[in-house]
Scaffold this motif. Structure first.
Motif, PDB file in Angstrom:
ATOM      1  N   ALA A   1      19.011  -7.949   3.210  1.00 31.85           N
ATOM      2  CA  ALA A   1      19.315  -8.894   4.290  1.00 31.85           C
ATOM      3  C   ALA A   1      19.639  -8.156   5.585  1.00 31.85           C
ATOM      4  CB  ALA A   1      20.486  -9.787   3.878  1.00 31.85           C
ATOM      5  N   TYR A   2      20.422  -7.103   5.510  1.00 33.33           N
ATOM      6  CA  TYR A   2      20.757  -6.340   6.711  1.00 33.33           C
ATOM      7  C   TYR A   2      19.511  -5.734   7.349  1.00 33.33           C
ATOM      8  CZ  TYR A   2      25.874  -6.363   6.950  1.00 33.33           C
ATOM      9  OH  TYR A   2      27.184  -6.727   7.125  1.00 33.33           O
ATOM     10  N   SER A   3      18.604  -5.210   6.533  1.00 30.81           N
ATOM     11  CA  SER A   3      17.409  -4.590   7.097  1.00 30.81           C
ATOM     12  C   SER A   3      16.591  -5.601   7.878  1.00 30.81           C
ATOM     13  CB  SER A   3      16.552  -3.954   5.994  1.00 30.81           C
ATOM     14  OG  SER A   3      15.983  -4.927   5.145  1.00 30.81           O
ATOM     15  N   HIS A   4      16.519  -6.842   7.389  1.00 29.10           N
ATOM     16  CA  HIS A   4      15.773  -7.890   8.087  1.00 29.10           C
ATOM     17  C   HIS A   4      16.509  -8.371   9.334  1.00 29.10           C
ATOM     18  CE1 HIS A   4      12.634  -8.022   5.221  1.00 29.10           C
ATOM     19  NE2 HIS A   4      13.307  -8.628   4.253  1.00 29.10           N
ATOM     20  N   MET A   5      17.802  -8.629   9.204  1.00 31.75           N
ATOM     21  CA  MET A   5      18.568  -9.215  10.310  1.00 31.75           C
ATOM     22  C   MET A   5      18.752  -8.249  11.468  1.00 31.75           C
ATOM     23  SD  MET A   5      21.559 -11.546   8.553  1.00 31.75           S
ATOM     24  CE  MET A   5      22.345 -10.149   7.788  1.00 31.75           C
ATOM     25  N   GLU A   6      18.933  -6.973  11.163  1.00 35.89           N
ATOM     26  CA  GLU A   6      19.279  -6.003  12.198  1.00 35.89           C
ATOM     27  C   GLU A   6      18.125  -5.105  12.611  1.00 35.89           C
ATOM     28  OE1 GLU A   6      22.819  -3.972  12.332  1.00 35.89           O
ATOM     29  OE2 GLU A   6      24.057  -5.540  11.459  1.00 35.89           O
ATOM     30  N   GLY A   7      16.965  -5.281  12.006  1.00 32.34           N
ATOM     31  CA  GLY A   7      15.862  -4.382  12.313  1.00 32.34           C
ATOM     32  C   GLY A   7      16.240  -2.948  11.988  1.00 32.34           C
ATOM     33  N   ALA A   8      16.867  -2.771  10.843  1.00 31.78           N
ATOM     34  CA  ALA A   8      17.449  -1.477  10.472  1.00 31.78           C
ATOM     35  C   ALA A   8      16.765  -0.896   9.246  1.00 31.78           C
ATOM     36  CB  ALA A   8      18.939  -1.637  10.180  1.00 31.78           C
ATOM     37  N   ILE A   9      16.991   0.390   9.053  1.00 37.59           N
ATOM     38  CA  ILE A   9      16.701   1.028   7.776  1.00 37.59           C
ATOM     39  C   ILE A   9      18.027   1.071   7.028  1.00 37.59           C
ATOM     40  CG2 ILE A   9      15.902   3.110   6.612  1.00 37.59           C
ATOM     41  CD1 ILE A   9      14.413   3.757   9.264  1.00 37.59           C
ATOM     42  N   CYS A  10      18.081   0.477   5.853  1.00 36.81           N
ATOM     43  CA  CYS A  10      19.322   0.413   5.073  1.00 36.81           C
ATOM     44  C   CYS A  10      19.179   1.287   3.835  1.00 36.81           C
ATOM     45  CB  CYS A  10      19.619  -1.017   4.646  1.00 36.81           C
ATOM     46  SG  CYS A  10      19.894  -2.132   6.025  1.00 36.81           S
ATOM     47  N   VAL A  11      20.149   2.141   3.634  1.00 38.16           N
ATOM     48  CA  VAL A  11      20.161   3.017   2.462  1.00 38.16           C
ATOM     49  C   VAL A  11      21.410   2.703   1.648  1.00 38.16           C
ATOM     50  CG1 VAL A  11      20.142   5.388   1.617  1.00 38.16           C
ATOM     51  CG2 VAL A  11      18.939   4.821   3.743  1.00 38.16           C
ATOM     52  N   LEU A  12      21.197   2.267   0.415  1.00 33.92           N
ATOM     53  CA  LEU A  12      22.286   1.975  -0.496  1.00 33.92           C
ATOM     54  C   LEU A  12      22.288   3.071  -1.563  1.00 33.92           C
ATOM     55  CD1 LEU A  12      24.487  -0.077  -1.463  1.00 33.92           C
ATOM     56  CD2 LEU A  12      22.687  -1.114  -2.874  1.00 33.92           C
ATOM     57  N   SER A  13      23.329   3.886  -1.571  1.00 34.00           N
ATOM     58  CA  SER A  13      23.401   5.014  -2.506  1.00 34.00           C
ATOM     59  C   SER A  13      24.435   4.732  -3.586  1.00 34.00           C
ATOM     60  CB  SER A  13      23.769   6.302  -1.761  1.00 34.00           C
ATOM     61  OG  SER A  13      22.748   6.631  -0.826  1.00 34.00           O
ATOM     62  N   ASP A  14      24.021   4.941  -4.828  1.00 34.56           N
ATOM     63  CA  ASP A  14      24.852   4.657  -5.996  1.00 34.56           C
ATOM     64  C   ASP A  14      25.380   5.979  -6.552  1.00 34.56           C
ATOM     65  OD1 ASP A  14      25.910   3.975  -8.477  1.00 34.56           O
ATOM     66  OD2 ASP A  14      24.336   2.508  -8.918  1.00 34.56           O
TER      67      ASP A  14
END
Length: 245
Positions: free
Chosen positions: A32-45
């Motif tokens: 959702a963040y990548s779409h809303m903010e025009g961002a590259i989102c990296v979720l690291s586990d």
């Protein structure tokens, strides 16, 4: 030990008691963040040593492949993105994130969610030219074992207004800057002395620095002595710590 190795040792969760957070919920938030903010989102586990990368059209502007979206990698380090960051900013990014971890590690669990990292860094775009990118990072801790479970990073192409990289830790609840990057030695040290200082901070010995910079060990030692005199510190490791911590 290199800064990134120190970070890996701190971040990766090797405890026996596992975190039961539902990773799928956080994947949906990253999408959702990548779409809303025009961002590259990296979720690291940190528990599984994996990253999930969600790309908007901004990824293409930075010359990052849109083939796998989302992409899943077996590491907490998103090498394709990290490899594009200006070397000086990449080192400062690692140091700043280590500082962030140490700051939050000393807090009560219920206080940690208020803090995040905000930085402005140089990243190569599709034309192989450096452009400004805003980076934000949030840590999500396990309610089961108290360990860091997830790191959530957002990269947005920023307005080209900066004259220098900027690294801050902020309290988003109070709107306060908690820690601001203190490395302002560019006006005091020569470019070569800055290079030597950074390699010292990464754990390299004088002989190794000499090889990396193609200069003699005597020259490295002379630079180290000059650093001590200019910064009025007892040793060059201390000079590095005073710059970044």
């Amino acid at each position: 030990m290199k800064i990134r190795e120190q970070l890996s040792d701190k971040l990766l969760d090797t405890t026996c008691k596992k975190c039961m957070l539902d990773i799928e919920i956080y994947k949906q938030r990253a999408l959702a963040y990548s779409h809303m903010e025009g961002a590259i989102c990296v979720l690291s586990d940190m528990q599984e040593n994996k990253s999930y990368i969600y790309k908007s059209a901004a990824a293409a502007e930075l010359g990052i492949s849109m083939r796998d979206n989302p992409a899943e990698i077996d590491s907490i380090w998103e090498e394709e993105m990290l490899g594009k960051i200006h070397p000086d900013d990449r080192l400062k990014k690692y140091i700043h994130e280590l500082r962030f971890f140490k700051l939050l590690d000393g807090m009560e669990m219920n206080q940690r969610a208020a803090y995040s990292v905000v930085s402005k860094i140089r990243i190569k775009n599709k034309n192989e030219e450096y452009c400004w990118v805003k980076h934000r990072m949030f840590y999500i801790y396990s309610p089961d074992n108290g360990r860091l479970r997830l790191a959530f990073c957002l990269y947005n192409i920023a307005l080209n207004l900066s004259v220098a990289s900027d690294f801050m830790i902020i309290n988003t609840i109070k709107g306060e800057i908690v820690v601001k990057d203190k490395l302002d030695y560019g006006n005091i040290l020569s470019p070569r002395e800055m290079e030597v200082l950074k390699f010292v901070g990464e754990g390299y010995a004088s002989k190794e620095i000499a090889g990396l910079l193609s200069i003699s060990v005597n020259t490295v030692n002379r630079h180290r002595q000059n650093i001590l005199e200019k910064l009025k510190v007892k040793n060059s490791v201390q000079a590095f710590k005073d710059s970044f911590y």
